[in-house]
Motif scaffolding. Sequence first.
Motif, PDB file in Angstrom:
ATOM      1  N   PRO A  73      21.524 -21.509 -13.403  1.00 36.26           N
ATOM      2  CA  PRO A  73      21.397 -21.948 -12.017  1.00 36.26           C
ATOM      3  C   PRO A  73      20.383 -23.094 -11.922  1.00 36.26           C
ATOM      4  CG  PRO A  73      21.231 -19.560 -12.161  1.00 36.26           C
ATOM      5  CD  PRO A  73      21.208 -20.094 -13.565  1.00 36.26           C
ATOM      6  N   GLY A  74      20.594 -23.984 -10.966  1.00 38.79           N
ATOM      7  CA  GLY A  74      19.672 -25.102 -10.774  1.00 38.79           C
ATOM      8  C   GLY A  74      20.361 -26.280 -10.142  1.00 38.79           C
ATOM      9  N   ILE A  75      19.662 -27.408 -10.123  1.00 38.21           N
ATOM     10  CA  ILE A  75      20.176 -28.661  -9.572  1.00 38.21           C
ATOM     11  C   ILE A  75      20.731 -29.506 -10.721  1.00 38.21           C
ATOM     12  CG2 ILE A  75      19.581 -30.796  -8.340  1.00 38.21           C
ATOM     13  CD1 ILE A  75      19.433 -28.296  -6.590  1.00 38.21           C
ATOM     14  N   TYR A  76      21.912 -30.083 -10.480  1.00 38.93           N
ATOM     15  CA  TYR A  76      22.559 -30.944 -11.472  1.00 38.93           C
ATOM     16  C   TYR A  76      23.017 -32.225 -10.785  1.00 38.93           C
ATOM     17  CZ  TYR A  76      22.287 -26.964 -14.478  1.00 38.93           C
ATOM     18  OH  TYR A  76      21.794 -25.929 -15.222  1.00 38.93           O
ATOM     19  N   PHE A  77      23.173 -33.268 -11.593  1.00 31.94           N
ATOM     20  CA  PHE A  77      23.603 -34.562 -11.084  1.00 31.94           C
ATOM     21  C   PHE A  77      24.935 -34.925 -11.719  1.00 31.94           C
ATOM     22  CE2 PHE A  77      19.075 -34.331 -10.638  1.00 31.94           C
ATOM     23  CZ  PHE A  77      18.894 -34.741  -9.321  1.00 31.94           C
ATOM     24  N   VAL A  78      25.911 -35.241 -10.866  1.00 28.39           N
ATOM     25  CA  VAL A  78      27.237 -35.641 -11.306  1.00 28.39           C
ATOM     26  C   VAL A  78      27.299 -37.159 -11.243  1.00 28.39           C
ATOM     27  CG1 VAL A  78      29.703 -35.521 -10.811  1.00 28.39           C
ATOM     28  CG2 VAL A  78      28.252 -33.498 -10.465  1.00 28.39           C
ATOM     29  N   ARG A  79      27.546 -37.781 -12.395  1.00 33.08           N
ATOM     30  CA  ARG A  79      27.636 -39.242 -12.477  1.00 33.08           C
ATOM     31  C   ARG A  79      29.097 -39.622 -12.638  1.00 33.08           C
ATOM     32  NH1 ARG A  79      27.713 -43.430 -16.344  1.00 33.08           N
ATOM     33  NH2 ARG A  79      26.492 -45.247 -15.722  1.00 33.08           N
ATOM     34  N   PHE A  80      29.584 -40.402 -11.689  1.00 31.65           N
ATOM     35  CA  PHE A  80      30.968 -40.848 -11.647  1.00 31.65           C
ATOM     36  C   PHE A  80      30.991 -42.339 -11.959  1.00 31.65           C
ATOM     37  CE2 PHE A  80      34.182 -42.961  -9.007  1.00 31.65           C
ATOM     38  CZ  PHE A  80      35.324 -42.307  -9.394  1.00 31.65           C
ATOM     39  N   ALA A  81      31.754 -42.735 -12.968  1.00 32.45           N
ATOM     40  CA  ALA A  81      31.857 -44.149 -13.331  1.00 32.45           C
ATOM     41  C   ALA A  81      33.327 -44.539 -13.480  1.00 32.45           C
ATOM     42  CB  ALA A  81      31.107 -44.421 -14.635  1.00 32.45           C
ATOM     43  N   ALA A  82      33.705 -45.628 -12.815  1.00 26.25           N
ATOM     44  CA  ALA A  82      35.054 -46.184 -12.918  1.00 26.25           C
ATOM     45  C   ALA A  82      34.918 -47.688 -12.765  1.00 26.25           C
ATOM     46  CB  ALA A  82      35.962 -45.610 -11.846  1.00 26.25           C
ATOM     47  N   ASP A  83      35.410 -48.427 -13.757  1.00 25.56           N
ATOM     48  CA  ASP A  83      35.203 -49.873 -13.789  1.00 25.56           C
ATOM     49  C   ASP A  83      33.691 -50.135 -13.679  1.00 25.56           C
ATOM     50  OD1 ASP A  83      37.917 -50.256 -14.080  1.00 25.56           O
ATOM     51  OD2 ASP A  83      38.265 -50.570 -11.943  1.00 25.56           O
ATOM     52  N   GLU A  84      33.272 -50.999 -12.759  1.00 20.97           N
ATOM     53  CA  GLU A  84      31.839 -51.290 -12.609  1.00 20.97           C
ATOM     54  C   GLU A  84      31.174 -50.381 -11.577  1.00 20.97           C
ATOM     55  OE1 GLU A  84      34.160 -54.000 -12.129  1.00 20.97           O
ATOM     56  OE2 GLU A  84      34.133 -54.200 -14.292  1.00 20.97           O
ATOM     57  N   PHE A  85      31.962 -49.513 -10.941  1.00 17.16           N
ATOM     58  CA  PHE A  85      31.451 -48.633  -9.892  1.00 17.16           C
ATOM     59  C   PHE A  85      30.790 -47.405 -10.514  1.00 17.16           C
ATOM     60  CE2 PHE A  85      31.935 -45.041  -7.008  1.00 17.16           C
ATOM     61  CZ  PHE A  85      31.488 -45.558  -5.807  1.00 17.16           C
ATOM     62  N   ILE A  86      29.582 -47.093 -10.033  1.00 18.99           N
ATOM     63  CA  ILE A  86      28.878 -45.884 -10.478  1.00 18.99           C
ATOM     64  C   ILE A  86      28.304 -45.195  -9.250  1.00 18.99           C
ATOM     65  CG2 ILE A  86      26.935 -44.954 -11.801  1.00 18.99           C
ATOM     66  CD1 ILE A  86      27.288 -47.321 -13.719  1.00 18.99           C
ATOM     67  N   ALA A  87      28.528 -43.898  -9.151  1.00 19.56           N
ATOM     68  CA  ALA A  87      27.964 -43.102  -8.057  1.00 19.56           C
ATOM     69  C   ALA A  87      27.402 -41.819  -8.650  1.00 19.56           C
ATOM     70  CB  ALA A  87      29.018 -42.782  -7.009  1.00 19.56           C
TER      71      ALA A  87
END
Length: 97
Positions: A73-87
């Motif tokens: 359990p805890g906090i996690y970060f989801v990194r989404f990358a497609a082409d030059e877009f990153i969120a």
Amino acid sequence: VPSSGPAELDLLRIVPNPSLGPVRMEFLLPRSAHVRIDVYDTQGRQVARPLDAVRSPGRHEVPWDVDRGTVPPGIYFVRFAADEFIATRRVALLNSK
């Protein structure tokens, strides 16, 4: 001229959040792209890679079947990358007990 697909590339949401178990990541692609989704803990360690593939234009959902044996359990970060877009979005995993 009307468009048949989404106009913008975007990581829409992570549901449920917070979660006791598996989560779904939803995103939009205006055109085909190589998409990579990685999950990191608060120390910056990669704990999962739910997706690393080319996807067609449109709305997509990707599951992350959380392995509770290795992902506490805890906090996690989801990194989404497609082409030059990153969120990056945050997701909280709750203790199921």
